[in-house]
Scaffold this active site. Structure first.
Site, PDB file in Angstrom:
ATOM      1  N   VAL A  15       0.849  -1.195   0.000  1.00 22.68           N
ATOM      2  CA  VAL A  15       0.000   0.000   0.000  1.00 22.68           C
ATOM      3  C   VAL A  15       0.885   1.246   0.000  1.00 22.68           C
ATOM      4  CG1 VAL A  15      -1.792   1.274   1.222  1.00 22.68           C
ATOM      5  CG2 VAL A  15      -1.820  -1.230   1.228  1.00 22.68           C
ATOM      6  N   LYS A  30      -3.218   0.678  -3.806  1.00 24.15           N
ATOM      7  CA  LYS A  30      -3.070  -0.678  -3.286  1.00 24.15           C
ATOM      8  C   LYS A  30      -2.533  -1.548  -4.414  1.00 24.15           C
ATOM      9  CE  LYS A  30      -6.122  -2.452  -0.486  1.00 24.15           C
ATOM     10  NZ  LYS A  30      -7.347  -3.132   0.066  1.00 24.15           N
ATOM     11  N   ASP A 125     -16.052  -9.087   5.793  1.00 22.86           N
ATOM     12  CA  ASP A 125     -14.821  -8.892   6.570  1.00 22.86           C
ATOM     13  C   ASP A 125     -14.906  -7.574   7.347  1.00 22.86           C
ATOM     14  OD1 ASP A 125     -12.370  -9.643   7.560  1.00 22.86           O
ATOM     15  OD2 ASP A 125     -11.230  -8.737   5.919  1.00 22.86           O
TER      16      ASP A 125
END
Length: 611
Positions: A15, A30, A125
């Site tokens: 990142v 990213k 998530d």
């Protein structure tokens, strides 16, 4: 790229914190290696890009672009400088969060997750490490959709994914799951916000999984404790969905807080509010309107409540009561009784009735402004709500859709707005941190953003102010910011020098004596305005009026219709004191298309040879 660089070796992700060249905006790149990826891993990386494209919400990290570079997939996305929620909790140490802060964070997460589920997506998530904060650590944004799954209607997923500490019981048991698994993770996040002293997160989640977690402190309300218990029910069918969560009183109260001058003078009409004292009754509000086909002041009907502010646009006639209720006036059939100001002529061809706007239960309004077919309201909590025509993008919701009832301006959630102003087709607002935002049409540079492009969402005006802004003032095609030291910054169209930017060629050696328009905010230059302390600056189509703290009034611009209040009909491009007002102390001024109004204590003056 800047110096910041984070490597996640387990997932082959790097990142970078970068700065975009064209506007110096910080963003995240990213970088996901695809060289040694399996087919499933490449699919997961591409899935994140597809998911991000579908989502557009102020509480979700914004997606910009993706591209392949050096055997890696690179995803460009929004940078959240406030860090993660996990970092925020860690830095709190032993300091517990108050319930208001917890609910403020929680409701923002629910709103974001509701948008995700509305697009038939599971996050799968959700955790405090994937919840990011803005620079003020007030606005939350959900990120990391790398393992999200797009669902068909009523479908259930089977793949076991997610962070172990937040996996729902049905996932652990290999059972089918749906949005209720995200609700479980949301409950874990809420519990973690409360259990801020718990440092052993796996042990904490193990207690949750077994259903024997510690009861919530008496410091927090029964409503909060009940919400956590219901969300962490081992049976997914008994967990509330996001709509049911938002409908709970504890969330509704926070939701309303999140989302939610006397007299107004438009181009064609005037509407004015005055108070009259009766011997037998307390202070009462009286509202008069004239202009267009109404040739003399017409008294409008009012409810059994004090009106503290009025405003109007092309078709809107609105007001706010002392209790913070929003009221509107509509034309009614002939026959309704009305009363005129003393000495005026009957104007019974038009009559009006009032009504309260629906759908605002529990919301208290403190300011209202109208543009061309749209209205902007400000609640006592500093939340902006807009409704009406979206044709110019003035509603600030990111599109051109019309809105029938006041709708919360999500783009400014987390900011407390203290002042706002409407032009015909643009809006400006000031936050409590003295940042200025503008949106709507950008012709002539009226938004002060350095271009003529329209903005469908509130956009931060890139200015470094020498002093704090105290008020904003929008004209037809221009804008002004008055600072707390009495100086003013202006932008937009300067025809007839209505912005006060022109320099008298006989008084100055400066090469640039006239500016047609300016795209960014700059100081007023025309004498004697820079030498005075301004409290109000209002614009008509081709003229302007400035009010000083001394009560003196200056006008400048076109005088075609006598709107400058001078004995001569010549244009007065340099500001001049309005001598026709005599020694009156003016407390408020405003402009229409071809007239000016000055209000002193107990009286009202109009400038125009048509009146």
């Amino acid at each position: 790229c800047l110096k910041y660089r984070r490597v996640d070796r387990a997932y082959k992700i790097i990142v970078h914190l970068c700065q975009r060249k064209d506007d110096q905006k910080l963003l995240i790149l990213k970088q996901i290696s695809v060289e040694q990826m399996t087919k499933e891993e490449r699919q997961a990386a591409q899935n994140e890009c597809q998911v991000l494209k579908l989502l557009n919400h102020p509480n979700i990290i914004e997606y910009y672009d993706n591209f392949l570079a050096e055997k890696a997939l690179v995803i460009a996305m929004e940078y959240a400088p406030g860090g993660t929620m996990a970092d925020y909790i860690q830095k709190r140490g032993s300091s517990l969060l108050d319930e208001e802060t917890i609910m403020n964070f929680f409701v923002q997460i629910v709103l974001a997750l509701h948008h995700v589920h509305t697009n038939k997506i599971l996050h799968r998530d959700l955790k405090t490490q994937n919840i990011l904060l803005d620079k003020h650590q007030v606005v939350l944004k959900i990120g990391d959709f790398g393992i999200s799954k797009i669902l068909s209607s009523k479908s259930k997923a089977y793949t076991v994914v997610g962070t172990p500490c937040y996996i729902s019981p049905e996932l652990c048991e290999g059972k089918p799951y749906n949005q209720k698994s995200d609700v479980w993770a949301l409950g874990c996040v809420l519990y973690e916000l409360w259990a801020i002293l718990e440092r052993n997160l796996p042990a904490l989640v193990l207690k949750i999984m077994r259903g024997n977690f510690a009861s919530i402190s008496d410091r927090y309300s029964d409503a909060l404790r009940s919400l956590i218990v219901d969300m962490l029910n081992l049976d997914p069918s008994k967990r509330p969905n996001l709509g049911e969560i938002l409908a709970r009183p504890i969330c509704m109260k926070t939701l309303l807080h999140l989302y939610t001058t006397i007299g107004s003078f438009s181009i064609r009409y005037c509407i004015i509010l005055r108070h009259q004292q009766s011997i037998l009754s307390p202070l009462l509000s009286v509202v008069y309107m004239w202009g267009g086909d109404i040739l003399s002041p017409l008294k409008l009907p009012v409810p059994n409540a004090d009106i503290v502010q009025v405003a109007l646009g092309r078709t809107q006639r609105t007001g706010i009561t002392k209790a913070g209720k929003l009221i509107g006036w509509e034309q009614s059939p002939p026959g309704m009784d009305h009363c005129l100001l003393p000495g005026t002529v009957d104007s019974s061809e038009q009559q009006f009735s009032f009504h309260f706007l629906d759908g605002l239960s529990g919301v208290t309004m403190k300011q209202i402004a109208c543009g061309d077919l749209f209205t902007v309201c400000l609640t006592d909590r500093g939340i902006i709500m807009t409704y009406g025509s979206g044709s110019s993008g003035c509603l600030g919701h990111g599109n051109y859709k019309d809105v029938n009832k006041p709708k919360m301006l999500e783009a400014l959630l987390g900011y407390e707005v203290v002042s706002l102003s409407c032009g015909v087709s643009h809006v400006m607002a000031i936050t409590n941190e003295r940042e200025v935002y503008s949106w709507g049409r950008g012709d002539n540079g009226r938004l002060g953003l350095g271009s003529r492009e329209a903005q469908l969402l509130p956009t931060l005006v890139p200015i470094t102010l020498p002093h704090e802004p105290s008020s904003v003032h929008c004209g037809v095609d221009c804008s002004a910011i008055i600072l707390n030291n009495g100086s003013a910054l202006v932008c937009g169209s300067n025809r007839y020098n209505k912005l006060g930017l022109d320099i008298d060629s006989h008084e100055s050696s400066m090469q640039e004596v006239h500016r047609d328009e300016v795209l960014t905010f700059c100081p007023i230059r025309s004498n004697p305005l820079p030498k005075h302390h301004l409290v109000q600056l209002e614009f008509g189509t081709a003229h302007a009026v400035a009010l000083m703290d001394s009560g003196d009034c200056y006008t400048f611009g076109s005088n075609k219709y006598g709107q400058l209040g001078r004995f001569t009909a010549k244009d007065g491009e340099q500001p001049r004191h309005v001598s026709t007002l005599g020694a009156k102390h003016i407390c408020r001024v405003s402009c229409g298309d071809s007239f000016t109004i000055a209000v002193s204590t107990g009286s009202c003056k109009t400038f125009s040879h048509l009146i």
